[in-house]
Design a protein around this motif. Structure first.
Motif, PDB file in Angstrom:
ATOM      1  N   LEU A  93       7.444  -6.825   8.200  1.00 49.07           N
ATOM      2  CA  LEU A  93       6.435  -7.139   7.191  1.00 49.07           C
ATOM      3  C   LEU A  93       6.325  -8.636   6.965  1.00 49.07           C
ATOM      4  N   LEU A  94       7.456  -9.289   6.777  1.00 53.09           N
ATOM      5  CA  LEU A  94       7.438 -10.722   6.483  1.00 53.09           C
ATOM      6  C   LEU A  94       6.880 -11.524   7.646  1.00 53.09           C
ATOM      7  N   ARG A  95       7.226 -11.155   8.856  1.00 54.47           N
ATOM      8  CA  ARG A  95       6.693 -11.858  10.029  1.00 54.47           C
ATOM      9  C   ARG A  95       5.186 -11.694  10.113  1.00 54.47           C
ATOM     10  N   THR A  96       4.713 -10.488   9.821  1.00 55.61           N
ATOM     11  CA  THR A  96       3.269 -10.242   9.849  1.00 55.61           C
ATOM     12  C   THR A  96       2.554 -11.090   8.808  1.00 55.61           C
ATOM     13  N   GLN A 179       1.042 -11.927 -15.795  1.00 54.65           N
ATOM     14  CA  GLN A 179      -0.309 -11.406 -15.617  1.00 54.65           C
ATOM     15  C   GLN A 179      -0.688 -11.312 -14.134  1.00 54.65           C
ATOM     16  N   LEU A 180       0.269 -10.785 -13.350  1.00 54.12           N
ATOM     17  CA  LEU A 180       0.042 -10.589 -11.924  1.00 54.12           C
ATOM     18  C   LEU A 180       0.104  -9.107 -11.586  1.00 54.12           C
ATOM     19  N   PRO A 181      -0.625  -8.663 -10.569  1.00 50.61           N
ATOM     20  CA  PRO A 181      -0.502  -7.277 -10.112  1.00 50.61           C
ATOM     21  C   PRO A 181       0.914  -7.009  -9.618  1.00 50.61           C
ATOM     22  N   PHE A 182       1.435  -5.839  -9.978  1.00 50.56           N
ATOM     23  CA  PHE A 182       2.798  -5.483  -9.607  1.00 50.56           C
ATOM     24  C   PHE A 182       2.796  -4.386  -8.560  1.00 50.56           C
ATOM     25  N   VAL A 183       3.500  -4.650  -7.449  1.00 57.28           N
ATOM     26  CA  VAL A 183       3.704  -3.679  -6.387  1.00 57.28           C
ATOM     27  C   VAL A 183       5.125  -3.147  -6.523  1.00 57.28           C
ATOM     28  N   ALA A 184       5.267  -1.867  -6.843  1.00 57.78           N
ATOM     29  CA  ALA A 184       6.580  -1.259  -7.047  1.00 57.78           C
ATOM     30  C   ALA A 184       7.083  -0.644  -5.751  1.00 57.78           C
ATOM     31  N   CYS A 185       8.300  -1.034  -5.338  1.00 57.21           N
ATOM     32  CA  CYS A 185       8.915  -0.533  -4.110  1.00 57.21           C
ATOM     33  C   CYS A 185       9.887   0.596  -4.462  1.00 57.21           C
ATOM     34  N   THR A 186       9.711   1.728  -3.845  1.00 54.15           N
ATOM     35  CA  THR A 186      10.523   2.893  -4.210  1.00 54.15           C
ATOM     36  C   THR A 186      11.837   2.975  -3.445  1.00 54.15           C
ATOM     37  N   TRP A 187      12.082   2.059  -2.510  1.00 52.86           N
ATOM     38  CA  TRP A 187      13.306   2.131  -1.698  1.00 52.86           C
ATOM     39  C   TRP A 187      14.468   1.362  -2.331  1.00 52.86           C
ATOM     40  N   GLY A 188      14.269   0.760  -3.484  1.00 48.76           N
ATOM     41  CA  GLY A 188      15.292  -0.101  -4.066  1.00 48.76           C
ATOM     42  C   GLY A 188      16.213   0.607  -5.034  1.00 48.76           C
ATOM     43  N   PHE A 189      16.536  -0.069  -6.141  1.00 45.16           N
ATOM     44  CA  PHE A 189      17.581   0.389  -7.045  1.00 45.16           C
ATOM     45  C   PHE A 189      17.070   1.256  -8.188  1.00 45.16           C
ATOM     46  N   CYS A 190      15.760   1.394  -8.330  1.00 44.56           N
ATOM     47  CA  CYS A 190      15.177   2.273  -9.347  1.00 44.56           C
ATOM     48  C   CYS A 190      14.536   3.480  -8.673  1.00 44.56           C
ATOM     49  N   THR A 191      14.499   4.587  -9.368  1.00 44.20           N
ATOM     50  CA  THR A 191      13.832   5.768  -8.847  1.00 44.20           C
ATOM     51  C   THR A 191      12.319   5.641  -9.033  1.00 44.20           C
ATOM     52  N   SER A 192      11.592   6.443  -8.290  1.00 43.18           N
ATOM     53  CA  SER A 192      10.133   6.455  -8.435  1.00 43.18           C
ATOM     54  C   SER A 192       9.736   6.811  -9.857  1.00 43.18           C
ATOM     55  N   TYR A 202       0.441  -0.814  -8.016  1.00 46.48           N
ATOM     56  CA  TYR A 202       0.590  -0.122  -6.736  1.00 46.48           C
ATOM     57  C   TYR A 202       2.034   0.372  -6.629  1.00 46.48           C
ATOM     58  N   MET A 203       2.213   1.457  -5.900  1.00 41.79           N
ATOM     59  CA  MET A 203       3.555   1.942  -5.592  1.00 41.79           C
ATOM     60  C   MET A 203       3.613   2.247  -4.106  1.00 41.79           C
ATOM     61  N   VAL A 204       4.624   1.669  -3.430  1.00 43.96           N
ATOM     62  CA  VAL A 204       4.723   1.826  -1.980  1.00 43.96           C
ATOM     63  C   VAL A 204       6.073   2.420  -1.618  1.00 43.96           C
ATOM     64  N   GLU A 205       6.056   3.232  -0.568  1.00 49.52           N
ATOM     65  CA  GLU A 205       7.277   3.898  -0.111  1.00 49.52           C
ATOM     66  C   GLU A 205       7.841   3.280   1.148  1.00 49.52           C
ATOM     67  N   HIS A 206       7.093   2.378   1.785  1.00 48.11           N
ATOM     68  CA  HIS A 206       7.560   1.677   2.987  1.00 48.11           C
ATOM     69  C   HIS A 206       6.926   0.293   3.016  1.00 48.11           C
ATOM     70  N   PRO A 207       7.658  -0.724   3.483  1.00 46.07           N
ATOM     71  CA  PRO A 207       7.107  -2.077   3.501  1.00 46.07           C
ATOM     72  C   PRO A 207       5.773  -2.214   4.217  1.00 46.07           C
ATOM     73  N   SER A 208       5.535  -1.404   5.253  1.00 50.14           N
ATOM     74  CA  SER A 208       4.288  -1.519   6.001  1.00 50.14           C
ATOM     75  C   SER A 208       3.067  -1.246   5.126  1.00 50.14           C
ATOM     76  N   GLU A 209       3.252  -0.501   4.044  1.00 54.26           N
ATOM     77  CA  GLU A 209       2.128  -0.197   3.150  1.00 54.26           C
ATOM     78  C   GLU A 209       1.623  -1.435   2.427  1.00 54.26           C
ATOM     79  N   ILE A 210       2.454  -2.449   2.297  1.00 51.70           N
ATOM     80  CA  ILE A 210       2.037  -3.663   1.584  1.00 51.70           C
ATOM     81  C   ILE A 210       0.939  -4.380   2.339  1.00 51.70           C
ATOM     82  N   THR A 211       0.994  -4.391   3.663  1.00 47.90           N
ATOM     83  CA  THR A 211      -0.052  -5.069   4.430  1.00 47.90           C
ATOM     84  C   THR A 211      -1.412  -4.408   4.210  1.00 47.90           C
TER      85      THR A 211
END
Length: 215
Positions: A93-96, A179-192, A202-211
């Motif tokens: 993701l970061l390279r992309t 006051q920024l849009p928040f993208v929540a990642c479900t793979w981390g330390f908090c549950t969905s 936004y809520m994403v389950e895999h980094p590729s969804e961010i692109t």
């Protein structure tokens, strides 16, 4: 576009190294230790708060926290890249994003020296600015770290040109305060379920969804 990433639980899984460092420091001071699987519930607000939460409740005061920290920091400085790894798909993701010309930043509650070392080790030449916990600067969820990133990059904060990506309620509160849009990642330390209580944009389950969010 500027994309600001939390570090622990968002880009990298740091629990094993954090847990081992905290257990080492607790043991050195005569306190009971914790199973590593307990540590996701203790992190998120910086090292001092991690130590405080890990200590017996009756011992939680500033003097004792700082005493434990004296053992934590040198151990963690030496071992913070032993077991810490990027989550699956993060490096790609970061390279992309870098190839596409986005400005990328890290905003962490981990102390600055460790934040810089780990990011440089795992993600060399990726981020435009890397900020962690610094003296006399309020930690997240205070949005000052976001303002500092904006200043460093000379990028005006805007809902249309910035995203904040994180895995915790602390990150959700930080994004809201800035006051920024928040993208929540479900793979981390908090549950969905926990993340949903923050009403993320936004809520994403895999980094590729961010692109896909920024195409």
């Amino acid at each position: 576009m500027l994309i600001i990433f939390d570090l622990d639980g968002t880009l990298i899984n740091t629990i094993d190294d954090l847990g081992q460092a905290c257990n080492h420091a607790l043991a050195q001071c005569g306190y009971p230790t914790h199973p590593i699987e307990d540590y996701p519930h203790l992190v998120g607000n910086g090292i001092n708060k991690l130590i405080e939460r890990a200590m017996p409740e009756s011992e939680r005061n500033e003097t004792n926290v700082l005493r434990v920290r004296e053992y934590f920091v040198p151990f963690y400085d030496e071992h913070n890249c032993d077991l810490t790894r990027p989550y699956d798909g993060i490096t790609e993701l970061l390279r992309t994003l870098k190839t596409r010309g986005y400005q990328l930043a890290v905003a962490s509650n981990k102390y600055q020296a460790a934040t810089e070392k780990i990011v440089a080790h795992l993600f060399p030449d990726i981020f435009d600015v890397v900020l962690g916990e610094r003296d006399k600067v309020a930690r997240k969820p205070n949005p000052q770290i976001v303002y500092d990133i904006s200043f460093h990059l000379q990028h005006e904060l805007s809902k249309d040109t910035c995203l904040y990506v994180g895995d915790s309620l602390v990150d959700a509160a930080t994004a809201k305060a800035a006051q920024l849009p928040f993208v929540a990642c479900t793979w981390g330390f908090c549950t969905s379920e926990q993340l949903q209580t923050a009403n993320p944009d936004y809520m994403v389950e895999h980094p590729s969804e961010i692109t896909k969010l920024i195409q």
